[in-house]
Design a protein around this motif. Structure first.
Motif, PDB file in Angstrom:
ATOM      1  N   SER A 684      45.029  15.774  16.069  1.00 50.31           N
ATOM      2  CA  SER A 684      44.332  14.723  15.350  1.00 50.31           C
ATOM      3  C   SER A 684      43.592  14.094  16.617  1.00 50.31           C
ATOM      4  N   GLY A 685      42.751  13.081  16.458  1.00 52.78           N
ATOM      5  CA  GLY A 685      42.475  12.209  17.591  1.00 52.78           C
ATOM      6  C   GLY A 685      43.655  11.380  17.914  1.00 52.78           C
ATOM      7  N   SER A 686      44.157  10.713  16.927  1.00 53.72           N
ATOM      8  CA  SER A 686      45.276   9.712  17.195  1.00 53.72           C
ATOM      9  C   SER A 686      46.352  10.405  17.988  1.00 53.72           C
ATOM     10  N   ASN A 689      44.940  10.716  21.617  1.00 56.34           N
ATOM     11  CA  ASN A 689      45.335   9.307  22.358  1.00 56.34           C
ATOM     12  C   ASN A 689      46.552   9.130  22.604  1.00 56.34           C
ATOM     13  N   TYR A 712      39.040   0.847  18.255  1.00 57.19           N
ATOM     14  CA  TYR A 712      40.015   1.680  17.535  1.00 57.19           C
ATOM     15  C   TYR A 712      40.369   2.847  18.112  1.00 57.19           C
ATOM     16  N   HIS A 713      41.568   3.162  18.151  1.00 55.46           N
ATOM     17  CA  HIS A 713      41.752   4.536  18.823  1.00 55.46           C
ATOM     18  C   HIS A 713      42.956   5.272  18.065  1.00 55.46           C
ATOM     19  N   GLY A 714      43.060   4.627  17.282  1.00 55.98           N
ATOM     20  CA  GLY A 714      43.920   5.908  16.090  1.00 55.98           C
ATOM     21  C   GLY A 714      45.226   5.237  15.118  1.00 55.98           C
ATOM     22  N   ASN A 715      45.700   5.870  14.332  1.00 54.55           N
ATOM     23  CA  ASN A 715      46.539   5.359  13.350  1.00 54.55           C
ATOM     24  C   ASN A 715      48.082   5.597  13.701  1.00 54.55           C
ATOM     25  N   GLU A 787      36.232   3.858  24.551  1.00 51.58           N
ATOM     26  CA  GLU A 787      35.329   4.768  23.842  1.00 51.58           C
ATOM     27  C   GLU A 787      34.004   4.973  24.686  1.00 51.58           C
ATOM     28  N   ASP A 820      37.849   7.777  25.558  1.00 51.59           N
ATOM     29  CA  ASP A 820      38.265   8.470  24.059  1.00 51.59           C
ATOM     30  C   ASP A 820      36.626   8.954  23.541  1.00 51.59           C
ATOM     31  N   VAL A 822      36.509  10.839  20.919  1.00 54.49           N
ATOM     32  CA  VAL A 822      36.744  11.378  19.652  1.00 54.49           C
ATOM     33  C   VAL A 822      35.752  11.135  18.575  1.00 54.49           C
ATOM     34  N   GLN A 823      34.641  10.014  18.713  1.00 55.51           N
ATOM     35  CA  GLN A 823      33.659   9.903  18.060  1.00 55.51           C
ATOM     36  C   GLN A 823      32.497  10.636  18.429  1.00 55.51           C
ATOM     37  N   LYS A 850      37.709  14.350  15.767  1.00 55.92           N
ATOM     38  CA  LYS A 850      36.935  14.772  14.847  1.00 55.92           C
ATOM     39  C   LYS A 850      36.172  15.789  14.848  1.00 55.92           C
TER      40      LYS A 850
HETATM   41  C1  LIG Z   1      37.437   6.508  18.735  1.00 55.44           C
HETATM   42  C2  LIG Z   1      38.400   6.957  17.944  1.00 55.44           C
HETATM   43  N1  LIG Z   1      39.531   7.141  18.329  1.00 55.44           N
HETATM   44  C3  LIG Z   1      40.632   7.935  17.705  1.00 55.44           C
HETATM   45  C4  LIG Z   1      40.524   7.869  16.418  1.00 55.44           C
HETATM   46  C5  LIG Z   1      41.589   8.807  15.628  1.00 55.44           C
HETATM   47  O1  LIG Z   1      41.555   9.759  15.198  1.00 55.44           O
HETATM   48  P1  LIG Z   1      42.246  10.470  14.014  1.00 55.44           P
HETATM   49  O2  LIG Z   1      41.903   9.712  12.433  1.00 55.44           O
HETATM   50  O3  LIG Z   1      41.767  11.753  13.896  1.00 55.44           O
HETATM   51  O4  LIG Z   1      43.636  10.498  14.181  1.00 55.44           O
HETATM   52  C6  LIG Z   1      39.395   7.505  15.713  1.00 55.44           C
HETATM   53  C7  LIG Z   1      39.209   7.669  14.386  1.00 55.44           C
HETATM   54  O5  LIG Z   1      38.386   7.031  13.620  1.00 55.44           O
HETATM   55  C8  LIG Z   1      38.336   6.901  16.514  1.00 55.44           C
HETATM   56  O6  LIG Z   1      37.355   6.722  16.049  1.00 55.44           O
END
Ligand SMILES: Cc1ncc(COP(=O)(O)O)c(C=O)c1O
Length: 1013
Positions: A684-686, A689, A712-715, A787, A820, A822-823, A850
């Motif tokens: 995943s993106g999280s 990161n 936002y960089h992840g959960n 980002e 980043d 991811v988007q 993503k």
């Molecule tokens: C810029 C950015 N980085 C990281 C993430 C995290 O990605 P994921 O939800 O696949 O873990 C997101 C998710 O929205 C994001 O927008």
């Protein structure tokens, strides 16, 4: 004419009292009331109240109790939407006035509750009844330890006093209703009262009827009024009252009651014993209502209104006669998250663990080699009757079996079938029939012998002779080791079987128990045995359901676990039942974490996707302009093929040699500039990161981070720390010490405007200030993460020169630079494959997610050899799923589709047209503050005022909802949630762009003209 001794006051007198006692000037209007005199008083310049003048004989202790109760509620749960008592000039809540007849009357002022009466709104709108349960649950919780002398009273509306109503039974004129009410009171006395005695008691509101509940324009409860019926009783009675009224006049009364029960349980958990009583007690309340009305009618026979208002109660009591109370009890348990049928899990476990003790029920022994699973969900009923009559069905089914070389045909468990006809399959809900098959059908030749799978005895034997019923049917009773009982059922047998059965007869495992029946004696079906496993016959005996209504699916699946636990066929023999959107919402509420959100005020049930389109359950199509994950288009055939070709071959981890991972790594890295030459695969993106963070920490030996505001960089825990979008907003714990936040380089709203030629450089200076502050505090930077275009920040394109200057400064201080992507990566921005290229920089680490695998969960980290080598600490990096052959096949295909279909170029061209079209709208739409973006990553910021930049947040929400109604999906974001976000799959076409621009123009105009409310 008799003098009305209750209604003595005029509106002028009410206004006078209002001023005299409370010091306010207001206009009074009379409100309807049975016993007291109530006025609404509206104060000039705002504010409204209810002035209550009680009857002289009103019990003062009861009034005191009411005051205390309202105070308790206000203290314990200040947000409850309840009226508040307003003290008078003497600081008294309840005072006395002497009325024109010289009698002293209590007087009191309450705040006015805004809203429409629930019962009225419910006629026009599908309201969410769980709100009623939640409200009552919260109230009962707040009143848990409240007690007052005035609440301890005998009161006919108390469910616990049901037997007192016997005195009025003879006054009920309708014989049928009288006998129903009598039975309810009998059952209460013989069963419920004993059970009730052991349950928690407290003071309850006791009158949550739909005339006492107020609703706002959004359909949300805005108030509960009328505290006159409160009493110390059992808390479950409060819920039962709410359920009784919620069921009145409903197409699906039990469904409504389920909503109320679920809502109550969510806020104030019920015990299993309380849940078991709710339905019976709701019936008691209805019975009491009937008795009270009969008594009042007897005293006042010309009052026809009483009869009319009782119509719904009578109808409901009659319908309840047809509803199985055990099924309702299990439905309530299910919506409260309990095992619907107690013991079901245990039975499944017992059968799973003792599979070797179970024998075959027919010849041949069933196996994957000799059975054929039939899809009977497609059989349907037409006007002529069942499309396949028994003869036609027999020849069709047996010829399909012959063609497949199968000895036994299988009809699925939990299959949703449209084949059942006749009133036998009707439910109390005129819009629902019983359709979900609870057994497994074994199609065998007529007279094929059947055997007991386990020792058991005859519990039920009968010939159900109705058309489409079972014909001869047998139910055997078995025991688990600890004595718990369960049943196996065999339907559609031959009449020759009847001779084998008698009450209580014991059968040993393997003994002959009957024969498959021929039609028509088997109920007139193609020859088969309906085989079903049951835990509870629920008093239905030979009529126990073999087919259930969809709304009862959860309950019946619990009562009747899969018969394959007994048959032991090593095949899939289970169908699916389509759930309604409403059902899915309540299942989500029950079984999923509560902080998942849903898009749109009326959430969509999407069932299919293709390219840039999504399709709802009802077949409506939506142009998806939100989904930057399904990058090359939903369900792209090449991506689907890549997955489905690799899935059946192999899916393992990186500890074996495999072509896919290296082929993919090569192809992915070929899109990056030097020296980015190493990749790691994650899920995943999280995760990407988080790994980037570890890499940077290992390389620099430092922890301190620089991030951009609103990012936002992840959960993951590590990334919430790096995400001001989370840590600085609701539920966040603020900035962690090791993190410095650089101002967002927002040339529209930020301190430096985009038209400043040094905009990028000035924002970089602000970031560098944070870096210096970090250093002055004795720290050293680990990394700067940003980002490449800001997503959650509101679709912001970084001003030229920003990243080069920040990167230089961070690197000079020993830190790394993380991009980043991811988007925005994978060609979305059109001019470049990667967002950082737009700034002319090369990061040390790039994170991907993503779009990387078009919706398959995957992520990647791309970095330099030096950074990767520094990670070689001796500790292995292992990621169970990262880089598996299936993910890599998909990732590779996505890259190749972007290339082969020239999608980056498409993003550039279509994106340019979108930007040009949107910019040309600015002149006509005062709401548009700024249009910004690159390729197919675009934001439209809406404002109310171009000078103050006051955000048009509600307007942005309205535009998005209006666009949804026109079949176009968008979302809003940004720190002020006023930016319409545009990021469709990059196969978004020129025609789509024109359609969007047309509709967007129109919806903006509508919102601007305030044509919609
Ligand atoms: C810029 C950015 N980085 C990281 C993430 C995290 O990605 P994921 O939800 O696949 O873990 C997101 C998710 O929205 C994001 O927008």
């Amino acid at each position: 004419m008799a003098q009305d001794t209750l209604h003595l006051y005029s509106t002028t007198e009410a206004e006078f009292l209002f001023q005299e006692l409370y010091g306010h000037v207001g206009r009074a209007t009379a409100l309807p009331s049975e016993r007291d005199q109530n006025f609404r008083l509206v104060v000039e310049g705002g504010g409204a109240f209810v002035l209550k003048l009680y009857a002289p004989e009103t019990d003062r202790v009861w009034l005191e109790a009411q005051d205390a109760l309202l105070q308790e509620l206000a203290q314990r749960d200040a947000d409850l939407p309840l009226p508040r008592a307003v003290p008078n000039k003497k600081n008294m809540i309840t005072d006395e006035v002497v009325d024109p007849q010289g009698k002293s009357r209590p007087i009191r002022l309450l705040s006015w509750m805004e809203g429409d009466v629930w019962s009225k709104v419910a006629q026009k709108q599908d309201l969410d009844y769980s709100q009623i349960g939640r409200l009552m649950g919260r109230m009962d919780k707040a009143l848990k330890s409240f007690s007052h002398e005035g609440a301890k009273r005998t009161f006919l509306w108390d469910i616990a006093q049901a037997t007192t109503h016997r005195a009025f039974l003879h006054l009920i004129e309708d014989e049928k209703i009288r006998s129903i009410v009598m039975a309810i009171v009998d059952r209460f006395e013989q069963k419920n009262a004993w059970a009730l005695n052991k349950l928690p008691s407290q003071v309850i509101h006791n009158d949550a009827n739909d005339y006492n509940i107020l609703v706002d324009s959004q359909g949300q409860i805005s108030g509960l009024i009328d505290f006159g019926d409160f009493i110390e009783s059992y808390r479950v009675c409060d819920l039962a009252v709410a359920c009784a009224y919620a069921m009145l006049g409903q197409r699906d009364p039990v469904g409504r009651a389920c909503e109320v029960v679920a809502g109550y349980h969510a806020t104030n958990p019920l015990t299993a014993a309380e849940i078991a009583l709710v339905y019976d007690l709701a019936q008691v309340r209805l019975a009491e209502s009937t008795c009270m009305a009969a008594q009042q009618y007897a005293a006042n026979p010309e009052n026809d209104y009483l009869l009319i208002s009782q119509k719904d109660v009578r109808e409901l009591l009659l319908r309840m006669e047809k509803i199985n109370r055990d099924v309702v009890h299990y439905r309530f348990r299910d919506v409260c998250g309990l095992e619907a049928c107690p013991g079901s899990r245990k039975l499944v476990q017992w059968l799973s663990a003792n599979a070797d003790r179970i024998g075959p029920i027919c010849d041949p022994v069933l196996s994957a080699d000799n059975v054929l699973v039939l899809d009977l969900s497609t059989l349907s009923v037409d006007e002529e009757g069942i499309t396949l009559d028994a003869e036609a069905a027999t020849s069709l089914i047996f010829s399909i079996m012959d063609d497949a070389g199968a000895e036994v045909g299988i009809g699925n468990y939990l299959e949703d079938r449209n084949v059942y006809k006749g009133d036998f399959f009707e439910t109390v809900d005129p819009e629902e029939r019983r359709t979900v098959h609870l057994g497994i059908d074994l199609f065998l030749p007529a007279y094929a012998p059947l055997y007991a799978p386990l020792d058991g005895k005859v519990r039920v034997h009968n010939d159900n002779t109705r058309d489409y019923d079972y014909g001869p049917v047998l139910i055997l009773e078995h025991e688990m080791d600890e004595g718990q009982v369960f049943y196996t059922k065999y339907g559609h047998l031959s009449r020759t079987s009847l001779a084998l059965w008698e009450d209580g007869k014991a059968f040993k495992k393997g003994e002959l128990i009957g024969y498959v029946g021929p039609y028509p004696e088997n109920g007139n079906w193609a020859p088969h045995v309906h085989f079903q496993l049951l835990l509870d016959l629920m008093g239905m005996e030979n009529d126990v359901c073999g087919v259930a209504a969809r709304s009862e699916r959860n309950v019946w699946a619990s009562v009747c676990p899969s018969p394959n636990l007994i048959l032991g066929m090593q095949i899939k023999c289970e169908g699916t039942t389509v759930r309604s959107a409403k059902d899915i919402r309540s299942e989500r509420a029950r079984h999923l974490g509560p902080n998942l959100s849903l898009s749109y005020s009326a959430p969509l049930k999407i069932v299919r996707g293709e390219a840039q389109y999504l399709y709802s359950e009802s077949g409506d199509s939506y142009l998806d302009m939100v989904n930057n994950v399904c990058h090359v288009g939903h369900c792209h055939p090449r991506v689907v093929k890549a997955a489905t070709e690799q899935l059946p071959v192999l899916n393992t981890n990186t500890r074996y040699l495999h072509d896919n991972i290296v082929n993919y790594a090569r192809e992915l890295l070929s899109t990056f500039p030097e020296p980015l030459e190493v990749c790691f695969f994650v899920n995943s993106g999280s995760e990407a990161n988080d790994l980037a963070l570890r890499l940077a920490q290992n390389y620099t030996g430092c922890r301190e981070m620089l991030v951009v505001d609103h990012a936002y960089h992840g959960n993951l825990t590590s990334l919430i720390d790096l995400s001001p979008y989370k840590f600085n907003r609701k539920g966040g714990r603020g900035r962690p010490e090791h993190v410095r936040v650089c101002p967002m380089p927002d040339g529209y709203r930020g301190p430096v405007k985009a038209d400043d030629p040094a905009c990028g450089s000035k924002y970089a200076d602000l970031a560098i200030q944070e870096l210096r502050a970090l250093e002055q505090a004795g720290g050293k930077p680990c990394a700067f993460i940003a980002e490449s275009l800001l997503g959650c920040g509101g679709q912001i394109v970084l001003p030229q020169g920003y990243l080069p200057k920040v990167y230089d400064a961070v690197r000079a201080s020993g830190g790394l630079c993380i991009a980043d992507e991811v988007q925005v990566g994978f060609g979305r921005i059109g001019e470049h494959m990667w967002g950082f290229e737009q700034q002319g920089v090369v990061p040390d680490i790039v994170t991907l997610g993503k779009p990387i695998a078009n919706g398959h969960p995957m992520g990647a980290v791309v970095t330099t050899r030096a950074v990767a080598d520094a990670f070689m600490t001796g500790m292995e990096y292992f990621n169970t799923f990262g880089g598996n052959p299936v993910s890599c096949a998909i990732g590779l295909e996505v890259l190749q589709v972007v290339r082969d279909e020239r999608l980056q170029n498409n993003a550039r061209l279509v994106g340019a047209r979108m930007m040009q079209g949107l910019k040309s709208m600015v002149a006509d739409h005062p709401l548009i503050g700024e249009v910004r973006g690159m390729g197919l990553f675009i934001g439209v910021e809406l404002v109310r005022d171009h000078a103050t930049l006051e955000p048009a947040t509600p307007e942005a929400g309205k535009v998005v909802n209006l666009m949804k109604e026109r079949g176009i999906l968008l979302s809003t974001d940004g720190p002020l949630d006023n930016v319409v976000k545009i990021k469709p799959p990059i196969c978004f076409s020129a025609e789509d762009a024109e359609r969007f621009l047309r509709e967007f123009d129109d919806c903006l105009a509508l919102v601007e003209q305030e044509e919609i409310k």
